[in-house]
Design a protein around this motif. Sequence first.
Motif, PDB file in Angstrom:
ATOM      1  N   ALA A   1       0.838  -1.202   0.000  1.00 28.01           N
ATOM      2  CA  ALA A   1       0.000   0.000   0.000  1.00 28.01           C
ATOM      3  C   ALA A   1       0.872   1.252   0.000  1.00 28.01           C
ATOM      4  CB  ALA A   1      -0.918   0.000   1.218  1.00 28.01           C
ATOM      5  N   GLY A   2       0.613   2.161  -0.926  1.00 28.12           N
ATOM      6  CA  GLY A   2       1.351   3.408  -1.003  1.00 28.12           C
ATOM      7  C   GLY A   2       2.682   3.323  -1.715  1.00 28.12           C
ATOM      8  N   ALA A   3       3.057   2.122  -2.172  1.00 27.55           N
ATOM      9  CA  ALA A   3       4.335   1.997  -2.887  1.00 27.55           C
ATOM     10  C   ALA A   3       4.286   2.679  -4.244  1.00 27.55           C
ATOM     11  CB  ALA A   3       4.703   0.526  -3.053  1.00 27.55           C
ATOM     12  N   ALA A   4       3.106   2.797  -4.819  1.00 28.65           N
ATOM     13  CA  ALA A   4       2.881   3.474  -6.098  1.00 28.65           C
ATOM     14  C   ALA A   4       1.387   3.767  -6.173  1.00 28.65           C
ATOM     15  CB  ALA A   4       3.344   2.611  -7.262  1.00 28.65           C
ATOM     16  N   ALA A   5       0.953   4.331  -7.271  1.00 25.24           N
ATOM     17  CA  ALA A   5      -0.467   4.611  -7.455  1.00 25.24           C
ATOM     18  C   ALA A   5      -1.167   3.373  -8.015  1.00 25.24           C
ATOM     19  CB  ALA A   5      -0.658   5.785  -8.406  1.00 25.24           C
ATOM     20  N   ASN A   6      -2.380   3.134  -7.545  1.00 22.43           N
ATOM     21  CA  ASN A   6      -3.253   2.084  -8.094  1.00 22.43           C
ATOM     22  C   ASN A   6      -2.570   0.720  -8.136  1.00 22.43           C
ATOM     23  OD1 ASN A   6      -5.164   4.171  -8.665  1.00 22.43           O
ATOM     24  ND2 ASN A   6      -4.075   4.606 -10.578  1.00 22.43           N
ATOM     25  N   VAL A   7      -1.917   0.329  -7.051  1.00 28.93           N
ATOM     26  CA  VAL A   7      -1.189  -0.934  -7.024  1.00 28.93           C
ATOM     27  C   VAL A   7      -2.171  -2.105  -6.968  1.00 28.93           C
ATOM     28  CG1 VAL A   7       0.526  -2.330  -5.801  1.00 28.93           C
ATOM     29  CG2 VAL A   7       0.765   0.164  -5.891  1.00 28.93           C
ATOM     30  N   THR A   8      -1.884  -3.131  -7.772  1.00 25.65           N
ATOM     31  CA  THR A   8      -2.679  -4.359  -7.786  1.00 25.65           C
ATOM     32  C   THR A   8      -1.741  -5.556  -7.765  1.00 25.65           C
ATOM     33  OG1 THR A   8      -2.703  -4.462 -10.212  1.00 25.65           O
ATOM     34  CG2 THR A   8      -4.519  -3.275  -9.155  1.00 25.65           C
ATOM     35  N   THR A   9      -2.306  -6.721  -7.400  1.00 33.03           N
ATOM     36  CA  THR A   9      -1.572  -7.980  -7.524  1.00 33.03           C
ATOM     37  C   THR A   9      -2.444  -8.994  -8.243  1.00 33.03           C
ATOM     38  OG1 THR A   9      -2.325  -8.926  -5.407  1.00 33.03           O
ATOM     39  CG2 THR A   9      -0.345  -7.539  -5.365  1.00 33.03           C
ATOM     40  N   TRP A  10      -1.780  -9.928  -8.919  1.00 35.12           N
ATOM     41  CA  TRP A  10      -2.507 -10.941  -9.706  1.00 35.12           C
ATOM     42  C   TRP A  10      -1.728 -12.247  -9.650  1.00 35.12           C
ATOM     43  CZ3 TRP A  10      -2.232 -12.197 -15.450  1.00 35.12           C
ATOM     44  CH2 TRP A  10      -3.351 -12.945 -15.859  1.00 35.12           C
ATOM     45  N   PHE A  11      -2.424 -13.332  -9.288  1.00 34.73           N
ATOM     46  CA  PHE A  11      -1.792 -14.646  -9.152  1.00 34.73           C
ATOM     47  C   PHE A  11      -2.728 -15.696  -9.757  1.00 34.73           C
ATOM     48  CE2 PHE A  11      -0.721 -18.218  -5.971  1.00 34.73           C
ATOM     49  CZ  PHE A  11       0.187 -18.788  -6.846  1.00 34.73           C
ATOM     50  N   PRO A  12      -2.703 -15.877 -11.086  1.00 38.05           N
ATOM     51  CA  PRO A  12      -3.645 -16.816 -11.727  1.00 38.05           C
ATOM     52  C   PRO A  12      -3.220 -18.271 -11.529  1.00 38.05           C
ATOM     53  CG  PRO A  12      -2.177 -15.835 -13.353  1.00 38.05           C
ATOM     54  CD  PRO A  12      -1.864 -15.154 -12.054  1.00 38.05           C
ATOM     55  N   PRO A  13      -4.162 -19.166 -11.214  1.00 40.29           N
ATOM     56  CA  PRO A  13      -3.842 -20.591 -11.073  1.00 40.29           C
ATOM     57  C   PRO A  13      -3.412 -21.182 -12.420  1.00 40.29           C
ATOM     58  CG  PRO A  13      -6.004 -20.077 -10.146  1.00 40.29           C
ATOM     59  CD  PRO A  13      -5.583 -18.895 -10.950  1.00 40.29           C
ATOM     60  N   SER A  14      -2.497 -22.149 -12.371  1.00 37.18           N
ATOM     61  CA  SER A  14      -1.960 -22.709 -13.611  1.00 37.18           C
ATOM     62  C   SER A  14      -1.537 -24.151 -13.402  1.00 37.18           C
ATOM     63  CB  SER A  14      -0.749 -21.885 -14.073  1.00 37.18           C
ATOM     64  OG  SER A  14       0.232 -21.839 -13.047  1.00 37.18           O
ATOM     65  N   ALA A  15      -1.377 -24.885 -14.511  1.00 37.75           N
ATOM     66  CA  ALA A  15      -0.971 -26.283 -14.459  1.00 37.75           C
ATOM     67  C   ALA A  15       0.514 -26.426 -14.166  1.00 37.75           C
ATOM     68  CB  ALA A  15      -1.309 -26.977 -15.778  1.00 37.75           C
ATOM     69  N   GLN A  16       1.320 -25.504 -14.663  1.00 40.86           N
ATOM     70  CA  GLN A  16       2.761 -25.495 -14.432  1.00 40.86           C
ATOM     71  C   GLN A  16       3.143 -24.118 -13.899  1.00 40.86           C
ATOM     72  OE1 GLN A  16       3.206 -26.959 -18.630  1.00 40.86           O
ATOM     73  NE2 GLN A  16       4.730 -28.346 -17.749  1.00 40.86           N
TER      74      GLN A  16
END
Length: 825
Positions: A330-345
């Motif tokens: 939080a606050g490290a940059a503007a509009n920060v998001t994270t994404w971790f999609p499930p995958s087979a490998q």
Amino acid sequence: MQQYLIGSDRIRARSASALKTAVVLALVFVTGNVQAELDLRNASVNYLDNGLTVILLEDRNFPVASVQMLYRVGARNEITGKTGLAHYLEHMAFRDSENFPDTGLVSSIYAHGGEWHGYTWTDQTTYFSTVPSENLDLLLRIEADRMSRLLIAQKNMEAERGAVLAEMHMYENDPTSMLIDAVMFTSFLAHPYRNNTIGWESDIENLQHEDVVDFYERHYHPANAVLAIVGDIDPAAALSRIEELFGGFEKRAPTPLPVTIEPEQKGERRIQLHGSSTSRQFVIGYRAPSVSHPDFAAFLVLQDILGSGSGISFLQNDWGTPVRDDSLLAGAAANVTTWFPPSAQDYIFIIGGAAEANVSEAAVEQKIDDRIAAARQKPIHKAALSGAITRTLDQLVFDVGTTEDAAHQLAFFEGLHALDTVLNLPGLVSTVTAADIQRIARTWLAPERRTIAWHLPRQTAAEPGIEAPAAPVATKSFEHPAIAIDDSPLHPPEQRKLTGGIPVIFQHSDVSPALFVQIVLHGTSIAAENAVVNAPAEGFTSLTVRRRDREPGNAIREARELLDDARRVASTDDMDSTHPEVRLGQIFEHYMSGAAARSDVAAVPALIVVSGNANAEEVFVLLEQAFGELKARPTPVLLSGPVGSGEEVVNLGIPVAQAQLGYIVSAPGPRERSSDAIRLLQYVLSHGYEGRLGKEAISNRGLAYYIDSRYRSDGTSGWVTLSIGVDPGKIDALKVLLREELQRLQDEPPTPAEVDEARNHLLGRARSAAQSNEELADDLARQWLWHGDTLTAQSLQQRLADVSYRDVLDTVPALVNGLTIVVKE
């Protein structure tokens, strides 16, 4: 109470027929104490002799059936020069088959009150639909035809090519989408996970008919497929019908996983893109564990600690979840998001955002790595870990709120050969330790393992850091009792008025062990920190709270805190977005709000809706305690007048990959009888990918990818709007087609069959569209704002029955005399 231990391994037993059955995924079946939660552990996994995996889950809460057909083939199965082939085939697979010609694969679902979707990703291509449960056989016959009897016609190749390119250009308007593609292609040097799912433009332009046919014949067959069905079904009858429809298909070897193992990344990689956006946006990618990896559960908790999680449903988030205010990032940059999609490998973990003004790209990168270093360098505090585990468990519950959610999760993770892992995931998450988090951060999020991409109006550079990885630990396994199936339908909603006159609605639903509170406010310029803001009707905003615990007081108290915060926080947006789709939406809102600026920001609820698993009387008492002293206010009178006709052109002044064509016309308000007639006529003109306009623009000419067609209202006035993404070179052709189709409604009025189909669709969607707590609350709020009351399926059926064929024809002049809007560079 008797308990029968079945065990954690799937039990396979051969029946006398050509069917293999794995009896109940779950592990302990408890007799008695029936509950109604939509629990994936109650599903059964079955195998036909030809290799088709069939998953069935009975749930009687709603009279619907959801079907998900997944094929284990995606961008990972494409080669250089043929990227985008899996996605191109997905488009073609919604067109024609032997038993469903002329786009019958989709139009027949609409006609029976259903909804359908599909997507292609790296590991899979999936098709899913929901219909009133009596139409389950229709969906099974469609999927049987899609598997083996598609008619991939040469004559349709060019139109579909245009639709695919239109979809690709839609994503090119979004810098985040372009950055993610760049990170994947730069991060993965060997593994086909580097492939762009939608394909490279030159590849799409050169794909041949025989390429698509060959890909279909190689990958669409039973052993490569998972069929999941959830809802108001008879599992034995469904299984028998599936065997009848699919059992005769040829048994072949499934498509294997890629054999290439991506080499360990031993140095930072970076790439820069330049475009018309004035903001400096970034995406930082790290290699991340697959869903079957021992580190998967701990990484989910780490994601929450760093930013915020959104569960493990691929449908739940679009390129990233905004970080919480108390998270490390939080606050490290503007509009920060994270994404971790499930995958087979092993795949990717993404951190995205934008640089604030006067902050260098290097400073942003350093600040983000400093925050991650906090997780690498010392164990996380006990309280912070406990909160992250609780929130992660919450998200796993929120992943499954509807029959469609359940079917998706069952097919998706069985498609990754990881369904057992997912069913054990709550136990795995619950036992994550601070040492696990520190080890995971060191292993996966070392600076030399990151790939950095910037989307800039100019070029800059950044400074990396160094951190060494550590070794993984073994996975854990758990057993959980399943919840017995409940066959009771949903209870009708209950309505009250609080002391101050504010109306409240409670919908009991035990599909999910969660509660949802929606506070509906007058005005569209209202915001509250940590709130999800949306509009159940034009001119209103909702503040929402979602909680997993069964104590309604916690959610209601949090909702009151949000309301108090909303009194202090208000903002207004100028109509100046340079994103074509957003700008068109702003123009629509301008015409719908007219001269009445949304300046009424007094945070007094117009309505409060609660949905979930709680006691109604307790909920009403708590609502009275929290909100009873507030005095209801009359709905502000909006000064919107007729929209008018003609054409409006908006020039953004910057290059865009895709422009927008819009149409808006004034319509009767929802309490007028003629509003139902115009909604039926709107369906005939356009609904999703179909209707007269949709079929011609998308399927026949390839001028567009999708048409967003809506009836909108503030409870008094009404509007019909169309939003269409279109490549700049095709705007004129699409404008001509729109006018031609509007004129055709007058020259060739809708047939009685078209009107009957529209009526059936609206009735079917009224039964099948809203299932999750969020959907139920939003639907009830919209009904109340539009009609002053909630509607039953029977009352809607009567309303539509009262609309005659002549009523529909009489509304044609009103629908065709609207304003066309072009938003372009």
